[in-house]
Enzyme design. Structure first.
Site, short mmCIF file in Angstrom:
data_model
loop_
_atom_site.label_atom_id
_atom_site.label_comp_id
_atom_site.label_asym_id
_atom_site.label_seq_id
_atom_site.Cartn_x
_atom_site.Cartn_y
_atom_site.Cartn_z
CB VAL A 123 -0.98 -0.02 1.19
CG1 VAL A 123 -1.81 1.26 1.23
CG2 VAL A 123 -1.90 -1.24 1.11
CD GLU A 130 -12.95 6.55 2.61
OE1 GLU A 130 -13.50 7.61 2.87
OE2 GLU A 130 -13.54 5.45 2.67
CB VAL A 134 -13.73 0.41 6.14
CG1 VAL A 134 -14.93 -0.48 5.84
CG2 VAL A 134 -13.50 0.51 7.63
CD GLU A 160 -2.14 -11.35 4.26
OE1 GLU A 160 -0.95 -11.64 4.41
OE2 GLU A 160 -2.53 -10.26 3.80
CG ASP A 209 -9.83 -7.79 7.48
OD1 ASP A 209 -8.93 -6.97 7.68
OD2 ASP A 209 -10.64 -7.71 6.52
CE LYS A 262 -11.16 -4.60 6.04
NZ LYS A 262 -11.04 -5.64 5.02
N GLY A 278 -5.80 -4.15 -2.35
CA GLY A 278 -4.92 -3.98 -3.51
C GLY A 278 -4.14 -2.69 -3.43
N1 HSE Z 1 -7.35 -8.88 3.90
C1 HSE Z 1 -8.41 -8.04 3.46
C2 HSE Z 1 -9.34 -8.80 2.53
C3 HSE Z 1 -7.95 -6.82 2.71
O1 HSE Z 1 -9.10 -9.96 2.21
O2 HSE Z 1 -10.32 -8.20 2.14
C4 HSE Z 1 -7.39 -5.74 3.58
O3 HSE Z 1 -8.38 -5.19 4.41
#
Ligand code: HSE
Length: 443
Positions: free
Chosen positions: A15, A130, A133, A191, A202, A206, A304
């Protein structure tokens, strides 16, 4: 008017590289849009020698964070290292030194965000997040600005691309979870340690951020009921398809009339013809219901290099615009002043009511169905339909699928504990909540 706004990035990974590229390659566009020069002054990382695939101007790479912290000309620190430490320390140090901060760090914000927002509010600096999420989807700006006239009663989302990619392939190709996960890892979509993505953590980070913004309550990670997708089988997917549903890892934030909020993440059966059912592969979507606007859905790339870089640069531009006009803090980080954000008023998951899908794994023998329905009846759980396909050979198990009418979660859990202790039950019962979306979409 300030003729240059200086930016320093800490964390030159995927990023960080996307953000740097946009800042360097779109310099003239950003100048037009901010009326100032947005200058990438520093990039800090432990590794400043690997090729990132583009030309970095001389003299801006450093391994020493103090060069950024001690630079009185640095206006904005962009934290892109992820994780809790040292990210938290760097952010708090930057705030203390009067620098604005931009971060994509949802794990940090969902667990220590209020400390950061409070420090920034006291110091009069901005925190942009921003990119935390929905990657490139401007969902935070939508809540804070575009939908600011609304009481938002509902935030729904497919906020994890990895989980959505796995569920999509399981649905389209009838594949098992482990098989798709392994392929996703080989292709670099998932991952090496996929726990956060597939177990809903995750997504919970968010949802904590989105529900705090939407409902004006301090909602943290621990407030969110979280279940992942790793127990979903191709059998569940095929039953769901046959019954007219798709299974999505849905983030649900719903404010009730008493101001209590229902915040949960779990695999959810939603009608196949609902817009969120059309969100497939690695795409994300965030779906709001506001009292004036009605329903709004934002859809796009949730991760991405360049989509996330796009969101980071949007925050940098917001701050640069404010700096050049001397109006820092025009849009509060959490949409309203920090000290007006109330404590969380969480509706316990045991008290939610919805329809349920149960898949029992049972011995195929007389009396099983009546015993199961008897236990459900004792907890006032009414059965809507039952599906049993085929007949098992003596030694093997057979799946029985039941759909219920609306039932209370606490009673469902009690009944299933009792059912799963019966000797005719051969495996833990699978439970998936069904949302027909009407109740969630009420404003
Ligand atoms: N690991 C997250 C996903 C992306 O698979 O959507 C980063 O927030």
């Amino acid at each position: 008017m300030k003729d240059v706004v200086n930016v320093g990035i800490v964390g030159f990974g995927t990023v960080g590289s996307g953000t740097a590229r946009i800042l360097l390659e779109q310099k003239s566009l950003l100048r037009k849009r901010t009326s100032t020069s947005v200058n990438l002054k520093w990039i800090c990382d432990k590794d400043i020698t690997s090729d990132r695939g583009f030309q970095v101007p001389e003299g801006i790479l450093t391994t020493d964070i103090d060069q950024l912290m001690d630079d009185p000309e640095l206006d904005i620190l962009v934290e892109l290292i992820g994780g809790i430490e040292p990210a938290k320390t760097f952010i708090l140090q930057a705030i203390e030194k009067g620098k604005h901060v931009v971060t994509a760090n949802k794990a940090l914000l969902a667990t220590h965000g209020f400390e950061i927002f409070e420090a920034a509010s006291k110091k009069g600096v901005e925190v942009g997040f921003e990119a935390s999420v929905g990657g490139g989807i401007p969902c935070i700006k939508a809540l804070k600005e575009g939908l600011v006239a609304n009481n938002v009663s509902t935030v729904l989302g497919i906020m994890n691309g990895t989980a959505n990619y796995i569920l999509t392939r399981m649905t389209m190709e009838g594949l098992a979870f482990d098989h798709v996960l392994k392929q996703a890892q080989e292709l670099g979509y998932a991952e090496a340690d996929p726990t956060y993505d597939v177990e809903g953590i995750d997504t919970a980070h968010k949802l904590a951020i989105m529900s705090t913004l939407a409902f004006g309550q301090r909602i943290g990670l621990d407030d969110i009921y979280t279940e992942g997708i790793s127990k979903i089988t191709p059998l569940d997917i095929s039953f769901a398809t046959e019954l007219g549903y798709s299974i999505k890892l849905l983030a649900i934030g719903k404010k009730n009339s008493h101001e209590s909020v229902d915040v949960r993440i779990h695999p959810t059966m939603i009608p196949k013809d609902h817009l969120l059912s059309q969100v497939n592969g690695a795409f994300n979507a965030v779906y709001f219901v506001g009292d004036s606007v009605g329903k709004v859905m934002l859809y796009g790339m949730g991760a991405g290099q360049m989509p996330t870089g796009s969101a980071i640069v949007a925050d940098i531009v917001d701050i640069a615009r404010d700096i050049t006009r001397g109006c820092t803090g025009r849009v509060p980080a959490l949409s309203q002043p920090f000290d007006s954000i109330g404590p969380p008023r969480i509706k316990p998951v045991e008290s939610i009511c919805c329809k349920y899908y149960f898949r029992f794994t049972v011995m195929d023998k007389p009396g099983v169905l009546s015993r199961i329905s008897g236990i459900l009846g004792e907890e006032e759980i009414s059965i809507n339909s039952v599906v049993q396909k085929g007949r098992a050979s003596k030694a093997s198990s057979v799946p029985i699928v039941m759909l219920t009418h609306e039932a209370q979660e606490g009673r469902v859990k009690k009944a299933l504990k009792e059912i799963d202790s019966q000797d005719f039950i051969l495996d833990e019962t699978m439970i998936i909540r069904i949302e027909d979306m009407k109740a969630l979409e009420e404003s």
